[in-house]
Every structure is written in C-alpha cells, then in structure tokens.
Design a protein around this motif. Structure first.
Motif, short mmCIF file in Angstrom:
data_model
loop_
_atom_site.label_atom_id
_atom_site.label_comp_id
_atom_site.label_asym_id
_atom_site.label_seq_id
_atom_site.Cartn_x
_atom_site.Cartn_y
_atom_site.Cartn_z
N ILE A 157 -16.05 -10.54 -11.58
CA ILE A 157 -17.30 -9.81 -11.35
C ILE A 157 -18.03 -10.38 -10.14
N VAL A 158 -18.11 -11.70 -10.05
CA VAL A 158 -18.84 -12.33 -8.95
C VAL A 158 -18.15 -12.07 -7.61
N ILE A 159 -16.83 -12.13 -7.59
CA ILE A 159 -16.10 -11.79 -6.36
C ILE A 159 -16.33 -10.32 -6.02
N GLY A 160 -16.32 -9.47 -7.04
CA GLY A 160 -16.58 -8.04 -6.84
C GLY A 160 -17.95 -7.79 -6.25
N MET A 161 -18.94 -8.57 -6.68
CA MET A 161 -20.28 -8.46 -6.09
C MET A 161 -20.24 -8.82 -4.62
N GLY A 162 -19.43 -9.83 -4.27
CA GLY A 162 -19.27 -10.22 -2.87
C GLY A 162 -18.61 -9.13 -2.05
N LEU A 163 -17.81 -8.29 -2.70
CA LEU A 163 -17.18 -7.15 -2.02
C LEU A 163 -18.10 -5.95 -1.94
N LYS A 164 -19.33 -6.10 -2.48
CA LYS A 164 -20.34 -5.03 -2.47
C LYS A 164 -19.90 -3.81 -3.28
N LEU A 165 -19.18 -4.04 -4.39
CA LEU A 165 -18.77 -2.94 -5.25
C LEU A 165 -19.98 -2.40 -5.99
N ASN A 166 -20.01 -1.08 -6.25
CA ASN A 166 -21.10 -0.53 -7.05
C ASN A 166 -20.88 -0.87 -8.52
N LYS A 167 -21.88 -0.59 -9.35
CA LYS A 167 -21.83 -1.03 -10.75
C LYS A 167 -20.67 -0.39 -11.51
N SER A 168 -20.36 0.86 -11.20
CA SER A 168 -19.27 1.54 -11.88
C SER A 168 -17.93 0.84 -11.63
N ARG A 169 -17.69 0.48 -10.36
CA ARG A 169 -16.44 -0.21 -10.03
C ARG A 169 -16.44 -1.64 -10.57
N LEU A 170 -17.60 -2.27 -10.60
CA LEU A 170 -17.69 -3.62 -11.19
C LEU A 170 -17.34 -3.58 -12.68
N LEU A 171 -17.75 -2.52 -13.36
CA LEU A 171 -17.42 -2.38 -14.78
C LEU A 171 -15.92 -2.17 -14.96
N ASP A 172 -15.32 -1.34 -14.10
CA ASP A 172 -13.86 -1.17 -14.15
C ASP A 172 -13.16 -2.51 -13.94
N LEU A 173 -13.67 -3.29 -12.98
CA LEU A 173 -13.10 -4.61 -12.68
C LEU A 173 -13.26 -5.55 -13.87
N ALA A 174 -14.44 -5.56 -14.47
CA ALA A 174 -14.71 -6.45 -15.60
C ALA A 174 -13.80 -6.14 -16.79
N LEU A 175 -13.64 -4.84 -17.10
CA LEU A 175 -12.80 -4.47 -18.24
C LEU A 175 -11.33 -4.79 -17.95
N GLY A 176 -10.86 -4.47 -16.75
CA GLY A 176 -9.48 -4.80 -16.39
C GLY A 176 -9.21 -6.29 -16.46
N ALA A 177 -10.19 -7.09 -16.01
CA ALA A 177 -10.05 -8.55 -16.05
C ALA A 177 -10.03 -9.06 -17.49
N LEU A 178 -10.90 -8.50 -18.31
CA LEU A 178 -10.99 -8.93 -19.71
C LEU A 178 -9.68 -8.61 -20.46
N LEU A 179 -9.03 -7.50 -20.07
CA LEU A 179 -7.82 -7.04 -20.75
C LEU A 179 -6.53 -7.41 -19.99
N HIS A 180 -6.65 -8.19 -18.90
CA HIS A 180 -5.48 -8.38 -18.03
C HIS A 180 -4.28 -8.97 -18.76
N ASP A 181 -4.52 -9.79 -19.78
CA ASP A 181 -3.42 -10.43 -20.51
C ASP A 181 -3.14 -9.78 -21.87
N ILE A 182 -3.62 -8.56 -22.08
CA ILE A 182 -3.44 -7.94 -23.40
C ILE A 182 -1.96 -7.76 -23.74
N GLY A 183 -1.11 -7.65 -22.72
CA GLY A 183 0.33 -7.51 -22.97
C GLY A 183 0.95 -8.74 -23.62
#
Length: 372
Positions: A157-183
């Motif tokens: 999320i913090v790196i995404g903020m540095g990339l100037k992502l909007n809140k919608s994309r930050l949420l996509d990033l946060a959920l993908g990161a939270l679930l990245h190891d679900i496999g």
C-alpha cells in the motif's frame, strides 16, 4: 526500545512489546522481566527476536498501522485461510449439490471478510501522516504466513501511494497482496514447514501456489482482475527468471511488481524453518542491488524512500569505530539516519548527535546488539 536477537538479550532486562500467539492472545506482556528462564522459553517456542527496554534507547517504535489493527488483521487472515483450507476438501466428501452451494456461500463470505480487512488497512494507512515503514517486528514461525500476508499488504500500500495510485487501485493492490499466498493452502504442510532444504520435486510443488491461488480466486466475481493477476504473478521477475510462467519486464503487471518487492523484503527479514532472518539493512541492500534484475527500477526507487532499514533504537557501529544509537530516519535518505554516539575512543564525543546525511565521510559498517 530496541529489536534484538533472542541470543543477545541480557537477563533482567524488560520486554518492550507484547508477544502474541496466532489467535492474537498475549503470550508475554510488555514490561515482563526477561529472566534466563523466560528467554529460554521464548527460544523453545521459536521466537528469535524481541523488543527490549534498556539504557541505550527509550524511544518507542511506531508502526504505520495501529497495533490492535495489526493483531486483528493477522487473526482474521489466519482464521480465513484455515477455514478456506477446510472448505476446499468438502466438495469431494459429498455429492450433494445443496451442500456444494452452501460451501460456495461460505467461501464467498470468508473472502469478503478479507476484502474488508484490506479496506481497513488501506484506510488506516491513508490517515497516517508517517509513511515510513518499519516491518521488522516480533514474529512467531508458526504464524509466519499470516503475519507475512499483513506485512506485504502494508508495504505494498505504501509503495502504491508512492506510485500515486488512486484509492480504487490501492484497494485492488491491498487485496491482491493480502491474498498473494492463498495458493499455499493447497501445498502440503510437511513441505511448507520443512526445516531443511527442499528437494527439486518439493520446490516444484511450492512453485504451483501462484497458479493454484489464481485459479481458486477466479470464481469470486467481486475480486478485481488486477487483484487476481497479483496472485498469479507475484513470483515473476523482471529478468524472466521467476515463475509460474517466466514472463519478464513490462509483461508483468505493475502491481504484481510491487507485491513482489514487498514479499521478498518481508521474507528476507523473517525467521523461517530453514533460515535465520537477514538484518533489515542487508535486505534493503539486496532489494536495491536487484533493481532491473529481479525488480523494476522505478518501484525499487520508491521502496528505497519508504522503508526503514535502521529503525529507531538500532545500535550501529560507524566506520570510524564509534558505537551509536539511531535517533531518527530522514524520509529521502533512509540509509543515512541521525545517530547518537554512545561509545567512542575520542574524548568528549559520547552523547554527540551526528546526521549521517551531512557527515558523508562516515558510514554504518555493522549492527551491534550489546556494548563489548
């Protein structure tokens, strides 16, 4: 307070941060006296680094998210992954379509709870004026996967903020990161927790987890395609040496690149069954050294501005032989912190403050844990 390896903890010092189990319940509360017996017990339950209060540093290390939110998030990830693992087997245990539909509803509900966790983490970070991240914390090996998922989400999320992502994309990033190891819920535990080196066959099994995770979340329509791609591509490398598909450079999704860096950094600084943790500064240097090899240069550049390789309270040895305590970290140059000298051969120097961003002839040569 200072984070130091358990083997360097002196008896009769005090614990600075509460240690929690995988349920979020306190194992040992802040302020507890660390006797030889207590230190031995912590080693036995696979805790290798703890925060202590001592005469060298009285400052409190602030996390980028509230401690109670961290523990709540870790517990929610733990419970969700455990429940999804149980539900994964149920369709094969009965042929009832009604039962299968009930399982799908339960899975849907669990994933939506993780979506809410991602949203809460994002809102908490967006409201925090401090964007420097200290992810080095007390970790227990049996809780690694869940702590790791939360840490990767926070740093992403913090790196995404540095990339100037909007809140919608930050949420996509946060959920993908939270679930990245679900496999990994589909990988046998004896492989995931193996204390020794994996065989080629076992490593091949591990390498299947991004694709298995991607296939598993594909059925959830409320998860964005970007979050799903993060799960699939978080082990791909800029130079094409990653997995599962060996894609490279701009073929890899931007946000998957972000999660890749966060994933590697937190893994390097964590205790695992098969390795000891790397010091934050060494892990920091590793990421920087692999720009345009494993990782995209532009994202590494943002990473280098938000991570704290030397948290406040870290005892360091300078290139002139002085021993100092880190007092603060400048936002634009985290490898050059402000330090206070506590031991020097030079008379009258102890107690002096040095800004390494200005004293360019000095560098940090090593991390120390106790004065000789």
């Amino acid at each position: 307070m200072r984070l130091i390896p358990i083997g360097c903890v002196r008896p009769d010092t005090y614990l600075a941060k509460t240690i929690y189990d995988h349920e979020g319940k306190p194992l040992l509360k802040a302020g507890a006296l660390l006797t030889k017996r207590v230190i031995k017990k912590l080693r036995e339950i696979n805790i290798y680094s703890i925060y202590v209060i001592d005469e060298y540093s009285s400052s409190e290390i602030q996390d980028i998210i509230k401690p109670e939110l961290r523990q709540k998030s870790i517990k929610k990830v733990h419970d969700s992954f455990m429940n999804l693992e149980k539900l994964y087997l149920e369709p094969y245990l009965c042929a009832s379509s009604y039962k299968s539909n009930e399982i799908i509803k339960k899975q849907d509900s669990i994933i939506k709870e993780l979506y809410n966790v991602a949203h809460e983490l994002l809102d908490n970070i967006l409201s925090n004026k401090n964007v420097l991240v200290n992810l080095v914390d007390i970790k227990t090996m049996d809780n690694y996967t869940y702590q790791h998922s939360v840490n990767v989400a926070v740093l992403s999320i913090v790196i995404g903020m540095g990339l100037k992502l909007n809140k919608s994309r930050l949420l996509d990033l946060a959920l993908g990161a939270l679930l990245h190891d679900i496999g990994k819920i589909f990988v046998p535990k004896e492989i995931l927790l193996k204390p020794g080196k994996l065989t080629p066959e076992e490593y091949d099994e591990i390498k299947k987890h991004p694709k298995r995770g991607y296939e598993y979340v594909s059925k959830f329509s409320f998860i964005s395609s970007v979050s799903k791609i993060i799960i699939l591509e978080h082990h791909e490398k800029y130079d094409g040496t990653g997995y599962p598909d060996g894609i490279s450079a701009d073929q890899i999704n931007l946000l998957a690149n972000v999660v890749s860096i966060a994933d590697v950094y937190d893994a390097l600084t964590s205790d695992r069954p098969y390795k000891k943790p790397m010091c934050p500064n060494d892990a920091f240097e590793y990421i920087l050294g692999n720009a345009d090899k494993m990782f995209r240069f532009d994202i590494v550049n943002i990473f280098s501005k938000v991570i704290v390789p030397y948290p406040e309270g870290t005892m360091v040895k300078l290139s002139n032989g002085d021993i100092a305590i880190v007092q603060g970290t400048p936002c634009d140059y985290p490898l050059r912190p402000i330090v206070k000298v506590i031991k020097s051969e030079e008379k009258g120097k102890e107690g002096s403050i040095i800004d390494l961003g200005e004293s360019l002839s000095l560098v940090i040569s090593n991390i120390e844990y106790n004065l000789a």
